[in-house]
Design an enzyme around this catalytic site. Sequence first.
Site, PDB file in Angstrom:
ATOM      1  N   ARG A 196       0.838  -1.213   0.000  1.00 24.74           N
ATOM      2  CA  ARG A 196       0.000   0.000   0.000  1.00 24.74           C
ATOM      3  C   ARG A 196       0.874   1.265   0.000  1.00 24.74           C
ATOM      4  O   ARG A 196       0.616   2.225   0.731  1.00 24.74           O
ATOM      5  CB  ARG A 196      -0.935   0.033   1.222  1.00 24.74           C
ATOM      6  CG  ARG A 196      -1.879  -1.102   1.306  1.00 24.74           C
ATOM      7  CD  ARG A 196      -2.928  -1.079   0.185  1.00 24.74           C
ATOM      8  NE  ARG A 196      -3.851  -2.179   0.360  1.00 24.74           N
ATOM      9  CZ  ARG A 196      -3.626  -3.411  -0.094  1.00 24.74           C
ATOM     10  NH1 ARG A 196      -2.534  -3.684  -0.783  1.00 24.74           N
ATOM     11  NH2 ARG A 196      -4.504  -4.368   0.124  1.00 24.74           N
ATOM     12  N   SER A 198     -10.533  -0.587   4.008  1.00 22.56           N
ATOM     13  CA  SER A 198      -9.659  -0.792   5.176  1.00 22.56           C
ATOM     14  C   SER A 198      -9.171   0.550   5.698  1.00 22.56           C
ATOM     15  O   SER A 198      -8.547   1.309   4.950  1.00 22.56           O
ATOM     16  CB  SER A 198      -8.440  -1.627   4.791  1.00 22.56           C
ATOM     17  OG  SER A 198      -8.875  -2.824   4.210  1.00 22.56           O
ATOM     18  N   GLU A 251      -4.429   3.582   6.528  1.00 22.60           N
ATOM     19  CA  GLU A 251      -4.287   3.409   5.073  1.00 22.60           C
ATOM     20  C   GLU A 251      -4.998   4.577   4.381  1.00 22.60           C
ATOM     21  O   GLU A 251      -4.579   5.046   3.327  1.00 22.60           O
ATOM     22  CB  GLU A 251      -4.942   2.073   4.669  1.00 22.60           C
ATOM     23  CG  GLU A 251      -4.822   1.781   3.193  1.00 22.60           C
ATOM     24  CD  GLU A 251      -5.409   0.438   2.775  1.00 22.60           C
ATOM     25  OE1 GLU A 251      -5.193  -0.574   3.469  1.00 22.60           O
ATOM     26  OE2 GLU A 251      -6.098   0.419   1.742  1.00 22.60           O
TER      27      GLU A 251
HETATM   28  C1  LIG Z   1     -15.411  -0.366  -0.019  1.00 21.15           C
HETATM   29  C2  LIG Z   1     -13.960  -0.093  -0.318  1.00 21.15           C
HETATM   30  C3  LIG Z   1     -13.090  -1.148  -0.550  1.00 21.15           C
HETATM   31  C4  LIG Z   1     -11.742  -0.918  -0.836  1.00 21.15           C
HETATM   32  N1  LIG Z   1     -10.931  -1.988  -1.080  1.00 21.15           N
HETATM   33  C5  LIG Z   1      -9.628  -1.792  -1.381  1.00 21.15           C
HETATM   34  C6  LIG Z   1      -8.769  -2.905  -1.663  1.00 21.15           C
HETATM   35  O1  LIG Z   1      -9.196  -4.057  -1.675  1.00 21.15           O
HETATM   36  N2  LIG Z   1      -7.468  -2.660  -1.924  1.00 21.15           N
HETATM   37  C7  LIG Z   1      -6.974  -1.383  -1.962  1.00 21.15           C
HETATM   38  O2  LIG Z   1      -5.772  -1.240  -2.221  1.00 21.15           O
HETATM   39  N3  LIG Z   1      -7.749  -0.308  -1.701  1.00 21.15           N
HETATM   40  C8  LIG Z   1      -9.063  -0.485  -1.416  1.00 21.15           C
HETATM   41  N4  LIG Z   1      -9.867   0.593  -1.143  1.00 21.15           N
HETATM   42  C9  LIG Z   1      -9.280   1.956  -1.136  1.00 21.15           C
HETATM   43  C10 LIG Z   1      -9.466   2.722  -2.473  1.00 21.15           C
HETATM   44  O3  LIG Z   1     -10.413   2.112  -3.280  1.00 21.15           O
HETATM   45  C11 LIG Z   1      -8.152   2.820  -3.241  1.00 21.15           C
HETATM   46  O4  LIG Z   1      -7.146   3.383  -2.457  1.00 21.15           O
HETATM   47  C12 LIG Z   1      -8.288   3.655  -4.531  1.00 21.15           C
HETATM   48  O5  LIG Z   1      -7.126   3.544  -5.310  1.00 21.15           O
HETATM   49  C13 LIG Z   1      -8.569   5.117  -4.234  1.00 21.15           C
HETATM   50  O6  LIG Z   1      -8.864   5.745  -5.459  1.00 21.15           O
HETATM   51  P1  LIG Z   1      -9.592   7.138  -5.492  1.00 21.15           P
HETATM   52  O7  LIG Z   1      -9.604   7.598  -6.905  1.00 21.15           O
HETATM   53  O8  LIG Z   1     -10.910   7.051  -4.823  1.00 21.15           O
HETATM   54  O9  LIG Z   1      -8.576   8.012  -4.629  1.00 21.15           O
HETATM   55  P2  LIG Z   1      -8.926   9.299  -3.756  1.00 21.15           P
HETATM   56  O10 LIG Z   1      -9.549   8.857  -2.474  1.00 21.15           O
HETATM   57  O11 LIG Z   1      -9.669  10.288  -4.559  1.00 21.15           O
HETATM   58  O12 LIG Z   1      -7.475   9.847  -3.474  1.00 21.15           O
HETATM   59  C14 LIG Z   1      -6.569   9.140  -2.655  1.00 21.15           C
HETATM   60  C15 LIG Z   1      -5.274   9.936  -2.555  1.00 21.15           C
HETATM   61  O13 LIG Z   1      -4.648   9.998  -3.828  1.00 21.15           O
HETATM   62  C16 LIG Z   1      -4.565  11.352  -4.309  1.00 21.15           C
HETATM   63  N5  LIG Z   1      -4.914  11.295  -5.738  1.00 21.15           N
HETATM   64  C17 LIG Z   1      -6.050  10.803  -6.302  1.00 21.15           C
HETATM   65  N6  LIG Z   1      -5.969  10.818  -7.629  1.00 21.15           N
HETATM   66  C18 LIG Z   1      -4.751  11.328  -7.931  1.00 21.15           C
HETATM   67  C19 LIG Z   1      -4.060  11.594  -9.151  1.00 21.15           C
HETATM   68  N7  LIG Z   1      -4.588  11.342 -10.351  1.00 21.15           N
HETATM   69  N8  LIG Z   1      -2.802  12.124  -9.072  1.00 21.15           N
HETATM   70  C20 LIG Z   1      -2.239  12.402  -7.878  1.00 21.15           C
HETATM   71  N9  LIG Z   1      -2.839  12.174  -6.694  1.00 21.15           N
HETATM   72  C21 LIG Z   1      -4.087  11.645  -6.725  1.00 21.15           C
HETATM   73  C22 LIG Z   1      -5.531  12.151  -3.477  1.00 21.15           C
HETATM   74  O14 LIG Z   1      -5.090  13.481  -3.328  1.00 21.15           O
HETATM   75  C23 LIG Z   1      -5.497  11.393  -2.150  1.00 21.15           C
HETATM   76  O15 LIG Z   1      -4.386  11.785  -1.367  1.00 21.15           O
HETATM   77  C24 LIG Z   1     -11.238   0.402  -0.869  1.00 21.15           C
HETATM   78  C25 LIG Z   1     -12.118   1.479  -0.633  1.00 21.15           C
HETATM   79  C26 LIG Z   1     -13.467   1.238  -0.366  1.00 21.15           C
HETATM   80  C27 LIG Z   1     -14.396   2.401  -0.161  1.00 21.15           C
END
Ligand SMILES: Cc1cc2nc3c(=O)[nH]c(=O)nc-3n(C[C@H](O)[C@H](O)[C@H](O)COP(=O)(O)OP(=O)(O)OC[C@H]3O[C@@H](n4cnc5c(N)ncnc54)[C@H](O)[C@@H]3O)c2cc1C
Length: 335
Positions: free
Chosen positions: A163, A235, A331
Amino acid sequence: MLKLEENVSLKKYNSFGIEVFTQNFFLLTETSQLKELYSQYQNRPIRIHGGGSNMLLTHDYEGLTLVIGTKGISVLREDEQSVFVEVQAGENWHEFVLWCLKQNYGGVENLALIPGSVGAAPIQNIGAYGVELKSVFHCCEVFDLDTQDFKTFTKETMHFGYRDSVFKNKYKGKYIITSVCLKLQKTPHSLQLSYGDIQKKLEEKTPTIQHVAETVISIRQSKLPDPKEIGNSGSFFKNPILEKKHIDTLLQKYPELPHYPTPSGAVKVPAAWLIEKMGFKGVRDGDAGVHSKQALVLVNYNRATGNEILALAQKIQKAALEQFKITLETEVNIL
Ligand SMILES: Cc1cc2nc3c(=O)[nH]c(=O)nc-3n(C[C@H](O)[C@H](O)[C@H](O)COP(=O)(O)OP(=O)(O)OC[C@H]3O[C@@H](n4cnc5c(N)ncnc54)[C@H](O)[C@@H]3O)c2cc1C
């Protein structure tokens, strides 16, 4: 001149469903808008959102929230075994996985149903069911916030870990990932079935990537709360990695503690087990809670504030330190 919206609620832009407001808001639909946007909004704070599924918003934001909404998937090149696919950062990760399944491109099937955008996937090296993004990652294109130029990060320069990547440490907040290039497999696919219940649940004798994805989706749906129904960020804590000496001491007191060796010789412990052992599973403080089926997931039952969820997280961290001498790292990004 790009038109920025003002005083916008971020409730529908974060999977916890927390109501906070941002002073300015812009939905990026073309990567080429970035230079103009940065010169227009010079020296003022800008925060990047993908799908908002890995963040806990604790206060209103006095700056510009930039939601990455760029779309597009294209095949760059292919040979007999592999195909290199470039995906724009604003594509939804799970929809991209479905696209791969339709093309019969292997490598991301175990990562089905992870919420969020493609652009955020490398940041924490998303992982599930024995596969991490790094296994298919080839490179990504980024926008440098200091120089306002574009550059490329290869797999070697990403320093992927559990992660983790350079974008969570050294280069945190310094770049916007604008597109990601993945190297996917053509047939025959090599499947990763050894993790969790996948093998047990797969009925087919000769499974395909589509069967694996279906199985992963059904396991996830049975275990994890859907953010559309109950706000959460998956998580909340990372699984802690402990030195051998530390785990040996803990095993004397808790012989049933599950633990998994890592290649470095240290040992990974499920944070969910620790949280459940401390009695937090299903606990509720107002509208902030620990999910009753999955102790690693903190939830917003309706109108919790980010600070209420954070206070519950801190209570869990304090208890873990006292009871197990373990620092539980979040995380989720606390913003
Ligand atoms: C129900 C659920 C289940 C999940 N299961 C998993 C799992 O199994 N495994 C796992 O690894 N994660 C899991 N996650 C966490 C999440 O899905 C991941 O971390 C995902 O990659 C986040 O993507 P996002 O676009 O929503 O990021 P955001 O929440 O929008 O952003 C996360 C971080 O990245 C930055 N960011 C976002 N996009 C960019 C970009 N293009 N360039 C630079 N910085 C950026 C943001 O500023 C922030 O700091 C889960 C979440 C939920 C709600």
